[in-house]
Design an enzyme around this catalytic site. Sequence first.
Site, PDB file in Angstrom:
ATOM      1  N   TYR A  61      40.550  15.718  63.643  1.00  0.00           N
ATOM      2  CA  TYR A  61      39.584  14.719  64.087  1.00  0.00           C
ATOM      3  C   TYR A  61      39.120  15.063  65.502  1.00  0.00           C
ATOM      4  O   TYR A  61      39.909  15.008  66.455  1.00  0.00           O
ATOM      5  CB  TYR A  61      40.185  13.309  64.075  1.00  0.00           C
ATOM      6  CG  TYR A  61      40.649  12.814  62.732  1.00  0.00           C
ATOM      7  CD1 TYR A  61      40.174  13.357  61.544  1.00  0.00           C
ATOM      8  CD2 TYR A  61      41.579  11.781  62.647  1.00  0.00           C
ATOM      9  CE1 TYR A  61      40.614  12.899  60.308  1.00  0.00           C
ATOM     10  CE2 TYR A  61      42.022  11.311  61.414  1.00  0.00           C
ATOM     11  CZ  TYR A  61      41.544  11.882  60.260  1.00  0.00           C
ATOM     12  OH  TYR A  61      41.985  11.414  59.038  1.00  0.00           O
ATOM     13  N   PRO A 211      39.314   1.924  53.171  1.00  0.00           N
ATOM     14  CA  PRO A 211      39.368   0.786  52.233  1.00  0.00           C
ATOM     15  C   PRO A 211      38.087  -0.042  52.227  1.00  0.00           C
ATOM     16  O   PRO A 211      37.917  -0.892  51.351  1.00  0.00           O
ATOM     17  CB  PRO A 211      40.558  -0.025  52.755  1.00  0.00           C
ATOM     18  CG  PRO A 211      40.598   0.287  54.220  1.00  0.00           C
ATOM     19  CD  PRO A 211      40.211   1.727  54.325  1.00  0.00           C
ATOM     20  N   LEU A 212      37.187   0.218  53.188  1.00  0.00           N
ATOM     21  CA  LEU A 212      35.874  -0.438  53.193  1.00  0.00           C
ATOM     22  C   LEU A 212      34.775   0.539  52.779  1.00  0.00           C
ATOM     23  O   LEU A 212      33.594   0.279  52.985  1.00  0.00           O
ATOM     24  CB  LEU A 212      35.569  -1.023  54.578  1.00  0.00           C
ATOM     25  CG  LEU A 212      36.440  -2.210  54.978  1.00  0.00           C
ATOM     26  CD1 LEU A 212      36.184  -2.611  56.428  1.00  0.00           C
ATOM     27  CD2 LEU A 212      36.202  -3.399  54.045  1.00  0.00           C
ATOM     28  N   LEU A 217      31.410  -1.684  51.936  1.00  0.00           N
ATOM     29  CA  LEU A 217      31.975  -2.950  51.474  1.00  0.00           C
ATOM     30  C   LEU A 217      31.914  -4.061  52.511  1.00  0.00           C
ATOM     31  O   LEU A 217      32.320  -5.188  52.241  1.00  0.00           O
ATOM     32  CB  LEU A 217      33.424  -2.740  51.015  1.00  0.00           C
ATOM     33  CG  LEU A 217      33.545  -1.966  49.693  1.00  0.00           C
ATOM     34  CD1 LEU A 217      34.949  -1.416  49.503  1.00  0.00           C
ATOM     35  CD2 LEU A 217      33.156  -2.862  48.523  1.00  0.00           C
ATOM     36  N   THR A 218      31.380  -3.773  53.695  1.00  0.00           N
ATOM     37  CA  THR A 218      31.166  -4.850  54.660  1.00  0.00           C
ATOM     38  C   THR A 218      29.995  -5.730  54.242  1.00  0.00           C
ATOM     39  O   THR A 218      29.880  -6.867  54.695  1.00  0.00           O
ATOM     40  CB  THR A 218      30.869  -4.286  56.064  1.00  0.00           C
ATOM     41  OG1 THR A 218      29.622  -3.575  56.034  1.00  0.00           O
ATOM     42  CG2 THR A 218      31.991  -3.358  56.528  1.00  0.00           C
TER      43      THR A 218
END
Length: 335
Positions: A61, A211-212, A217-218
Amino acid sequence: MIETRNTVSLGTLGKRTVPRVGLGCMGMSEFYGPSDDAENLRVLSRAIELGYVHFDTSDMYGNGANERLLGRFVKTVPREKVFLATKFGIVRDADGGMTRGLDGRPEYVREACDRSLERLGLEYVDLYYMHRRDESVPIEETVEAMAELVAAGKVRTLGLSEVSVETLRRAHKVHPIAAIQTEYSLLSREPEAELLLTCKELGVAFVAYSPLSRGLLTTTLKPDDVQKGGDARPFLPRFAGDNFNRNLALVEKLKAFATEKKCTPSQIALAWVLARGEHIHIIPGTRREKYLIENFGAGSVHLSTAEVDRITRAIDVGQVVGARYPEAAMQGIGR
C-alpha cells in the site's frame, strides 16, 4: 445510529479478543485519490478514542508509505492498544508502478517481514498475512517460513489472503492460521460457497475487506466522486462505463432497511456481513471521521435472522455487473 465502544460485539482474532469492526488503512496512502498524512494521523488517533483496536495495512500500500504512516501512529499510543496486521507477497515495480508479481519464497518472506518491521518501527506485528499466493512455491514452504517468524518473536499470528479452501487446509497443517482475509460484502459473496464454513470448522477468523464494496454499498457514491486523480476505482470493472450506475441502482433498496432500523445504509451493509457468522470481522476503510464513527457503530446494529434473509433476497447478487478486479489483478486470487 452511533453507539459507544461498550456495545460493539467482540471477536477472537488470533490470540486477541478485539472489536469485530477494524480499520482498513490502505486508502490513506493510495488508490482513492490525494491524501493528507496529518489528517490521517488525526483520524487514526480518533479511531483509538472510539474503541478501534484492529488496524490493517500491507507493504504494497503506497509501496511502503502506509506502513510508515502506521508506524508514526503506533508510536503515539500504548502498543497493547493496537492489533496491527500487515501483509507480504505482492511485489511492485521499483518505481512504485502497479505492474507486479507474486513472491512466496522463504527468503523473500523473511526479507519482507524485516522491511515491514523497519517501516513500522516495531519489534513484532500481531498478524502477518500472505497477501496473495505465489503458485510457483508450495504453500507449505511459504508457511514454514512464516512460522519461523513466529518462533523468532517477529510475528504473533499468521494469516492468508484470498486463498482457496484447499490452500487453507494445507497451510493450517503446517502452522495454525489465525485469519483468512478475503473480499466479502452483499455484492461479493463467493466466500459463502465453502470458505466461511471451513474457517468456522478450523477456528480461523474470517476478515472481510471491502465490506462496502469500495463505496457502492453506501448508496451515496456518485460517478464524479471517483473521477479525481489517483482514484483507482474507474479501472475496476464494477465501476467501468454503465456498470457503475447499474450497480448503484441495485443497492437502492438498502435505504428502506436503513430507515426501518434507524441507521445508515452503510451500517446495514456492514451489519449484514457481521451477522453471517460470529467468526467474521470487517475492516472497512475510510479517511474521514464521520465514516469512522459510522462504520464502528455498525457493530451495534442488530439484525434478526429474518432481517438478514430479507436483505439477502433484496440485493440480488446475480445482477451485479463487472468483476471485482481486472483480469490481470486476479492473479493469485482463490488459489
